[in-house]
Enzyme design. Sequence first.
Site, PDB file in Angstrom:
ATOM      1  CD  GLU A  51      10.940  12.217  11.407  1.00 36.55           C
ATOM      2  OE1 GLU A  51       9.892  11.653  11.758  1.00 36.55           O
ATOM      3  OE2 GLU A  51      11.778  11.695  10.659  1.00 36.55           O
ATOM      4  CD  GLU A  89      13.317   3.825   7.595  1.00 36.66           C
ATOM      5  OE1 GLU A  89      13.288   4.821   8.353  1.00 36.66           O
ATOM      6  OE2 GLU A  89      13.222   3.890   6.363  1.00 36.66           O
ATOM      7  CB  CYS A 116      13.131   8.775   8.133  1.00 36.85           C
ATOM      8  SG  CYS A 116      13.423   7.642   6.802  1.00 36.85           S
ATOM      9  CE  LYS A 131      -1.839   2.632   3.088  1.00 40.42           C
ATOM     10  NZ  LYS A 131      -1.672   3.920   2.377  1.00 40.42           N
TER      11      LYS A 131
HETATM   12  P1  ADP Z   1       3.986  10.069   7.375  1.00 36.91           P
HETATM   13  O1  ADP Z   1       3.987  10.956   8.570  1.00 36.91           O
HETATM   14  O2  ADP Z   1       5.308   9.757   6.805  1.00 36.91           O
HETATM   15  O3  ADP Z   1       2.901  10.340   6.388  1.00 36.91           O
HETATM   16  P2  ADP Z   1       2.443   7.845   8.268  1.00 36.91           P
HETATM   17  O4  ADP Z   1       2.995   6.894   9.251  1.00 36.91           O
HETATM   18  O5  ADP Z   1       1.258   8.661   8.624  1.00 36.91           O
HETATM   19  O6  ADP Z   1       3.706   8.680   7.938  1.00 36.91           O
HETATM   20  O7  ADP Z   1       2.155   7.144   6.886  1.00 36.91           O
HETATM   21  C1  ADP Z   1       2.958   6.137   6.348  1.00 36.91           C
HETATM   22  C2  ADP Z   1       2.075   5.095   5.721  1.00 36.91           C
HETATM   23  O8  ADP Z   1       1.301   4.458   6.742  1.00 36.91           O
HETATM   24  C3  ADP Z   1       1.078   5.636   4.709  1.00 36.91           C
HETATM   25  O9  ADP Z   1       0.982   4.715   3.630  1.00 36.91           O
HETATM   26  C4  ADP Z   1      -0.219   5.685   5.516  1.00 36.91           C
HETATM   27  O10 ADP Z   1      -1.378   5.594   4.719  1.00 36.91           O
HETATM   28  C5  ADP Z   1      -0.084   4.469   6.398  1.00 36.91           C
HETATM   29  N1  ADP Z   1      -0.871   4.494   7.643  1.00 36.91           N
HETATM   30  C6  ADP Z   1      -1.333   5.564   8.334  1.00 36.91           C
HETATM   31  N2  ADP Z   1      -1.999   5.173   9.437  1.00 36.91           N
HETATM   32  C7  ADP Z   1      -1.948   3.810   9.472  1.00 36.91           C
HETATM   33  C8  ADP Z   1      -2.422   2.795  10.387  1.00 36.91           C
HETATM   34  N3  ADP Z   1      -3.088   3.103  11.480  1.00 36.91           N
HETATM   35  N4  ADP Z   1      -2.151   1.507  10.091  1.00 36.91           N
HETATM   36  C9  ADP Z   1      -1.452   1.176   9.000  1.00 36.91           C
HETATM   37  N5  ADP Z   1      -0.987   2.068   8.106  1.00 36.91           N
HETATM   38  C10 ADP Z   1      -1.217   3.371   8.333  1.00 36.91           C
END
Ligand code: ADP
Length: 489
Positions: A400, A269, A303, A195
């Site tokens: 961050e 990560e 990151c 995804k």
């Molecule tokens: P960033 O701050 O880098 O956007 P996120 O951790 O919010 O980081 O997003 C990284 C990925 O994790 C994206 O593909 C996002 O859609 C997905 N994501 C966000 N929330 C969840 C969750 N609760 N469970 C699994 N994946 C998630």
Amino acid sequence: MGKKTTNSLDFTSGWAYAPAPEDTKHIQLKKQYDLFIDGKFVKPTKGKYFETVNPANEEVIASVAEADENDVNKAVKAARNAYQKVWGKMPGAERGKYIYRIARLMQERARELAVIESMDGGKPIRESRDIDIPLAANHFFYYAGWADKLNYAFPNRKPKALGVAGQIIPWNFPLLMAAWKIAPALACGNTVVLKPAETTPLTALKLAEIIQESGLPEGVVNIITGAGKTGATLVNHPDINKIAFTGSTDVGKIIQKAIAGTSKKSTLELGGKAANIVFDDAPIDQAVEGIINGIFFNQGHVCCAGSRLFIQENVADMVIQKLKDRMETLIVGNPLDKNTDIGAINSKAQLNTINNYLKIGKDEGAELYQSSCSIPKKGYFCRPTLFLNTSQSHRIVQEEIFGPVLTIQTFRTVEEVIEKANNIPYGLSAGVWTDKGSKIFNLTTKLRAGVVWANTYNKFDPTSPFGGYKESGFGREGGLHGLSAYLEF
Ligand code: ADP
């Protein structure tokens, strides 16, 4: 030359670069993208779509399917089926051929992928063209080579694939992160459901087209789009053997809780707040370039960005002056212009986060310095920024920011800088600038960071493992370590 442009590099003499925009006419983008499940593009069950926007001009590029539980189930089922019937049984040498083919097709379409990456994510074309896309293809090449050599990579350990991997990736290196995740998984005989992030799904969907073209057996790679809810559904699916996640520490913690008590393996990560340390015996001009690259590369959406600068006190004034001078020459603007150094911030939400931190920094009493460059009126942009007079307790030093914002502290002794560098919840990366090899080795053993660069910064290679300590996560991607994360013994 001599013409004033939006990207004008206006020194005192008043001359500027002429615009050098990358051609977009060869790009083939659909208005609407479906889910890639079982080798075909299929409509989402509920027929819901969301828009992906070009952050440099705020225009909608395409609408993209939102996968719900039903769609996630279909994708996992396709991956399981492909694992049991085809991919898990296929000899490694055969698997390798498909992975090589994907790598070559990526190379053939490199220019198109680079332009789409810059349009969808906002990063300068120079980076997507010279770093993201070639490195992504190189990961496929590198892991293709291992597919038939797993027994040599792990002698006497009888490595076996895990099964179906659920992979969730962020928006800062969309295609590269997809390659980091898919290539080793396939080489080891796993099948995947990936995804991409909701703001940058397009190159992963282009990769789906490439995968289709490569003739990879149906269901081996499934790419489903959606936001956090789709990601969470994938994480919680009972028929997943491994979760590989790159993203924020907050979501990493949610994922770890969600899979606790299950047999799912995981690699996470997460965030970072790297110390970039400059000693007085360092090659200063080289260090200044490294600092600039470390924090302003990809708008600081990295990151492992060198977001905390530590300068030895006796050279601090000189380094800061050189940094300011160099920052004045950086061009912020159209990501598709080859002159651009700093492109667009990935989304409005991220720009708001960065601007909020600029306010927090000022409120905390730090001194803000920004280059005087012009920035486009439309789109999400941020000038390169320094924070001087910061201290360990400042939020801008501890948290961050994920933007082109560098905090600066000084130090006197090696012991002091090690303590300060490590006094942080994160431990992903660090940089050391010095003339002395002994100092480098002393620091690399004491800095709690997964990667330590010496007299360089932000260098990546498929053969080299990458990953963090502490709240930066666990597990390694890249190299042999990256292979072992997709195997059981
Ligand atoms: P960033 O701050 O880098 O956007 P996120 O951790 O919010 O980081 O997003 C990284 C990925 O994790 C994206 O593909 C996002 O859609 C997905 N994501 C966000 N929330 C969840 C969750 N609760 N469970 C699994 N994946 C998630």
